[in-house]
Enzyme design. Structure first.
Site, mmCIF file in Angstrom:
data_model
loop_
_atom_site.group_PDB
_atom_site.id
_atom_site.type_symbol
_atom_site.label_atom_id
_atom_site.label_comp_id
_atom_site.label_asym_id
_atom_site.label_seq_id
_atom_site.Cartn_x
_atom_site.Cartn_y
_atom_site.Cartn_z
ATOM 1 N N MET A 1 -37.383 44.716 -5.354
ATOM 2 C CA MET A 1 -38.644 45.257 -4.873
ATOM 3 C C MET A 1 -38.497 45.911 -3.512
ATOM 4 O O MET A 1 -39.306 46.723 -3.130
ATOM 5 C CB MET A 1 -39.697 44.156 -4.790
ATOM 6 C CG MET A 1 -39.940 43.458 -6.118
ATOM 7 S SD MET A 1 -40.461 44.573 -7.405
ATOM 8 C CE MET A 1 -42.053 45.085 -6.789
ATOM 9 N N CYS A 2 -37.500 45.517 -2.741
ATOM 10 C CA CYS A 2 -37.245 46.078 -1.417
ATOM 11 C C CYS A 2 -35.767 45.885 -1.114
ATOM 12 O O CYS A 2 -35.047 45.214 -1.845
ATOM 13 C CB CYS A 2 -38.071 45.377 -0.328
ATOM 14 S SG CYS A 2 -39.855 45.412 -0.561
ATOM 15 N N ARG A 3 -35.321 46.467 -0.032
ATOM 16 C CA ARG A 3 -34.000 46.203 0.525
ATOM 17 C C ARG A 3 -34.198 45.947 2.014
ATOM 18 O O ARG A 3 -34.993 46.635 2.670
ATOM 19 C CB ARG A 3 -33.056 47.383 0.350
ATOM 20 C CG ARG A 3 -32.815 47.856 -1.088
ATOM 21 C CD ARG A 3 -31.814 46.976 -1.849
ATOM 22 N NE ARG A 3 -32.455 45.817 -2.461
ATOM 23 C CZ ARG A 3 -31.815 44.899 -3.192
ATOM 24 N NH1 ARG A 3 -30.502 44.999 -3.355
ATOM 25 N NH2 ARG A 3 -32.464 43.893 -3.722
ATOM 26 N N ASN A 115 -38.071 40.221 0.668
ATOM 27 C CA ASN A 115 -37.574 41.009 -0.456
ATOM 28 C C ASN A 115 -37.864 40.217 -1.727
ATOM 29 O O ASN A 115 -37.269 39.168 -1.958
ATOM 30 C CB ASN A 115 -36.069 41.254 -0.296
ATOM 31 C CG ASN A 115 -35.453 41.853 -1.539
ATOM 32 O OD1 ASN A 115 -36.104 42.534 -2.308
ATOM 33 N ND2 ASN A 115 -34.175 41.586 -1.733
#
Length: 251
Positions: A1-3, A115
């Protein structure tokens, strides 16, 4: 979903950690190599960093993709720091909060990123919300799962728990209330990095004489990177990295 990525160590230009590496956070916004959930992180980005002698970090956050920001490359080229936390975002749900929902979240000396995603948000965490003071809920920095998780972490830090305790005592009740959640948390105060792996990837890179980097995925193919096992708590300084297994929440 994110880094996301955090660093503590010798002073370096921000761009050396985020922009210049062949697979840095800048490139991970459109071409991550280890991201199992989502493919493009274009729903915002943020960088928080520390200046010498100032314990309160500065932040630069935007709602759009990192590659579309015309000011970032100059900022990353000239600003040097010995500690930072940065993230590129793939939103769990679209919403009006935009920049406010983008990590890093901040309070006092702390920078924080999440994250992952909370399964069944927001209904699944209603029991945990009931235990928070009304002013905490009303003061949430954004109406998203990550902002709520940050409120839980910050409350424990304010109560005197150390960073490792605060993350562990957040992950376990959230995982119990919302099974199947992904809870990779990242926290720094400019001198230490604390992180969890819970459903997503995390790596660290410790280089004697330089410092320690903790990231969702390696920013290059150097042999220094070590993958952190799932269900692990990481505590790092510029000179040491300690890994401790995280216990599953009791039913």
């Amino acid at each position: 979903m994110c880094r996301h990525l955090a660093y503590v160590g010798a002073d370096v230009p921000i761009g050396e950690l985020i922009v210049r590496p062949p697979h840095g956070l800048y490139r991970q916004s459109w071409a991550p190599r280890h991201q199992a959930h989502g493919t493009v992180n274009a729903d915002g980005f943020g960088i928080g960093w520390y200046a010498p002698g100032d314990p309160v970090p500065a932040r630069y956050r935007r709602a759009g993709p990192i590659w579309a920001d015309g000011s970032l490359l100059d900022l990353a080229r000239v600003v040097r720091t010995g500690a930072l936390l940065a993230a590129v975002r793939d939103a769990t749900e679209s919403g009006a909060d935009a920049e406010a929902a983008t990590a890093p979240f901040a309070a006092g000396p702390w920078l924080f990123s999440h994250n992952g995603a909370v399964r069944g948000w927001p209904r699944s965490l209603a029991p945990l919300a009931a235990g928070l003071p009304p002013e905490t809920l009303l003061g949430l920095q954004a109406r998203c799962d990550s902002a709520f998780v940050w409120a839980l972490v910050h409350g424990l830090l304010a109560d005197g728990l150390d960073p490792s305790q605060a993350l562990a005592e957040t992950v376990r009740p959230v995982a119990a209330a919302a099974p199947g959640s992904r809870l990779n948390l990242l926290l720094t105060d400019g001198t230490t990095i604390t992180a969890t792996t819970w459903g997503d990837t995390l790596f660290y890179r410790h280089e004697p004489g330089r410092g320690t980097t903790v990231a969702s995925e390696p920013y290059d193919d150097a042999p220094h990177w070590v993958e952190v096992p799932d269900r692990t708590l990481l505590a790092a300084t510029p000179t040491d990295v300690l890994l401790t297994p995280l216990k599953e929440p009791t039913a």
